[in-house]
Write an enzyme that holds these catalytic residues in place. Structure first.
Site, mmCIF file in Angstrom:
data_model
loop_
_atom_site.group_PDB
_atom_site.id
_atom_site.type_symbol
_atom_site.label_atom_id
_atom_site.label_comp_id
_atom_site.label_asym_id
_atom_site.label_seq_id
_atom_site.Cartn_x
_atom_site.Cartn_y
_atom_site.Cartn_z
ATOM 1 N N ASN A 126 0.960 -1.168 0.044
ATOM 2 C CA ASN A 126 -0.119 -0.157 -0.173
ATOM 3 C C ASN A 126 0.958 1.190 -0.176
ATOM 4 O O ASN A 126 1.488 1.405 1.213
ATOM 5 C CB ASN A 126 -0.792 -0.151 1.144
ATOM 6 C CG ASN A 126 -1.732 1.258 1.306
ATOM 7 O OD1 ASN A 126 -1.755 1.942 0.436
ATOM 8 N ND2 ASN A 126 -2.303 1.466 2.746
ATOM 9 N N LYS A 185 0.042 4.269 -0.271
ATOM 10 C CA LYS A 185 -0.748 5.331 0.339
ATOM 11 C C LYS A 185 -0.776 6.693 -0.291
ATOM 12 O O LYS A 185 -0.565 6.423 -1.590
ATOM 13 C CB LYS A 185 -0.258 5.528 1.874
ATOM 14 C CG LYS A 185 -0.281 4.277 2.866
ATOM 15 C CD LYS A 185 0.099 4.497 4.083
ATOM 16 C CE LYS A 185 -0.085 3.394 4.932
ATOM 17 N NZ LYS A 185 0.040 3.277 6.255
ATOM 18 N N HIS A 227 -9.426 1.170 5.352
ATOM 19 C CA HIS A 227 -8.061 1.397 5.934
ATOM 20 C C HIS A 227 -8.276 2.325 7.244
ATOM 21 O O HIS A 227 -9.279 3.285 7.027
ATOM 22 C CB HIS A 227 -7.182 2.031 4.883
ATOM 23 C CG HIS A 227 -5.801 1.816 5.398
ATOM 24 N ND1 HIS A 227 -5.265 2.764 6.249
ATOM 25 C CD2 HIS A 227 -4.615 1.142 5.294
ATOM 26 C CE1 HIS A 227 -4.114 2.456 6.855
ATOM 27 N NE2 HIS A 227 -3.789 1.508 6.103
ATOM 28 N N GLU A 243 -6.795 4.759 8.226
ATOM 29 C CA GLU A 243 -6.581 6.040 8.023
ATOM 30 C C GLU A 243 -7.839 6.686 7.316
ATOM 31 O O GLU A 243 -7.894 8.116 7.551
ATOM 32 C CB GLU A 243 -4.979 6.366 6.978
ATOM 33 C CG GLU A 243 -3.762 6.018 7.868
ATOM 34 C CD GLU A 243 -2.681 5.697 6.945
ATOM 35 O OE1 GLU A 243 -2.667 5.519 5.810
ATOM 36 O OE2 GLU A 243 -1.864 4.945 7.540
ATOM 37 N N GLU A 246 -4.975 -4.839 10.838
ATOM 38 C CA GLU A 246 -4.034 -3.619 10.996
ATOM 39 C C GLU A 246 -4.179 -3.019 12.366
ATOM 40 O O GLU A 246 -4.959 -2.120 12.232
ATOM 41 C CB GLU A 246 -3.885 -2.673 9.960
ATOM 42 C CG GLU A 246 -3.801 -3.516 8.629
ATOM 43 C CD GLU A 246 -3.027 -2.500 7.497
ATOM 44 O OE1 GLU A 246 -2.022 -2.630 6.977
ATOM 45 O OE2 GLU A 246 -3.968 -1.430 7.297
ATOM 46 N N GLY A 286 2.934 2.425 10.878
ATOM 47 C CA GLY A 286 3.823 3.479 10.598
ATOM 48 C C GLY A 286 4.552 3.906 11.754
ATOM 49 O O GLY A 286 5.102 5.097 11.804
ATOM 50 N N SER A 333 3.903 -1.878 10.247
ATOM 51 C CA SER A 333 5.304 -2.081 10.545
ATOM 52 C C SER A 333 5.844 -3.525 10.185
ATOM 53 O O SER A 333 6.746 -3.901 10.671
ATOM 54 C CB SER A 333 5.605 -1.439 12.036
ATOM 55 O OG SER A 333 5.179 -0.290 12.118
#
Ligand code: 13P
Length: 249
Positions: free
Chosen positions: A9, A11, A93, A95, A163, A169, A209
């Site tokens: 991904n 992003k 996701h 985010e 996730e 991240g 990560s």
């Protein structure tokens, strides 16, 4: 066992020049024994799909609108993404759940839209640090699975990515036992809802990560069928050893 999947991904990273990373990945993995999926920004989907034509790697997008068309300025429908060359789309996701206030119900509508357009939906779920520390992880996961997946989800049209929000991240990863607990729980929840034949067929990815240094250990966990990789998917030098680990674990 489901066929394993290494998914990247990108992003909101990457312009045309970064597509050379795909060439490097294809050169290093000419005949992968696992499925390879790369999800660049929507601006690059067509060029990426053209670039990987003839190689088993396939290209995905990172979001879609639930409607097939209409007055939704700036949005993209699943059919448009399919037409652009995508074979999959990441949905829900964390985010997007956070930055765009996406609910489980909206994610479910998007998953159905993706399936109707012939795209594989990569449905993302995961708890926040607060929820984990509050002992709510499995409850949150159960709700997300129950509410974000439509009844029509099958192992062929849906992949689930676990996730943990606090691992994305950050360089932090859950303990191996924590990943195992959630993935075992997911497998059971999917079997309960969709029947054990289907439940055992869904691919369950871990994301958050994942790096070359920790990939093999994570891929050794039961019911981890691959990874959804963010930062380490941007460069072939980082993503390639993760693919190696998935092939060899
Ligand atoms: P990182 O691998 O950068 O932690 O991102 C994970 C992720 O969000 C993939 O969708």
């Amino acid at each position: 066992m489901p066929r394993r999947l290494a998914a990247g991904n990108w992003k909101m990273n990457g312009t045309r020049g970064n597509l050379s990373e795909l060439d490097a990945l294809m050169a290093r993995h000419p005949a992968p024994s696992v499925d390879l999926l790369l999800c660049p920004p929507a601006t690059l989907v067509t060029q990426a799909a053209d670039r990987v034509a003839g190689h088993p790697m396939f290209i995905g997008a990172q979001d879609c609108h639930p409607a097939p068309s209409g007055a939704h300025t700036g949005d993209l429908s699943a059919a448009m993404l399919a037409d652009a060359g995508a074979g999959a789309v990441i949905l829900g996701h964390s985010e997007r759940r956070e930055n765009h206030h996406e609910t489980n119900a909206l994610v479910c509508d998007k998953v159905m839209a993706a399936q109707a357009a012939g795209l594989i939906a990569l449905a993302c779920i995961g708890e926040t640090l607060e929820q984990r520390e509050g002992g709510q992880t499995l409850q949150v996961i159960a709700e997300q699975i129950a509410q974000s997946l439509p009844d029509g989800a099958t192992p062929e049209n849906t992949v689930i990515a676990y996730e943990p929000v606090w691992a994305i991240g950050t360089g932090l990863t859950p303990e191996i036992g924590q990943i195992a607990e959630v993935h075992d729980f997911l497998r059971q929840a999917l079997s309960d809802r969709f029947g054990s034949g289907n439940g055992n067929g869904f691919r369950l990815l871990y994301g958050g990560s994942v790096k070359p240094a920790n990939a093999a250990e994570i891929f050794g966990v039961d019911n981890v069928d691959g990874a959804l990789v963010g930062g380490a998917s941007l460069r072939a030098d980082d993503f390639s050893p993760i693919i190696d680990a998935l092939e060899n674990t």
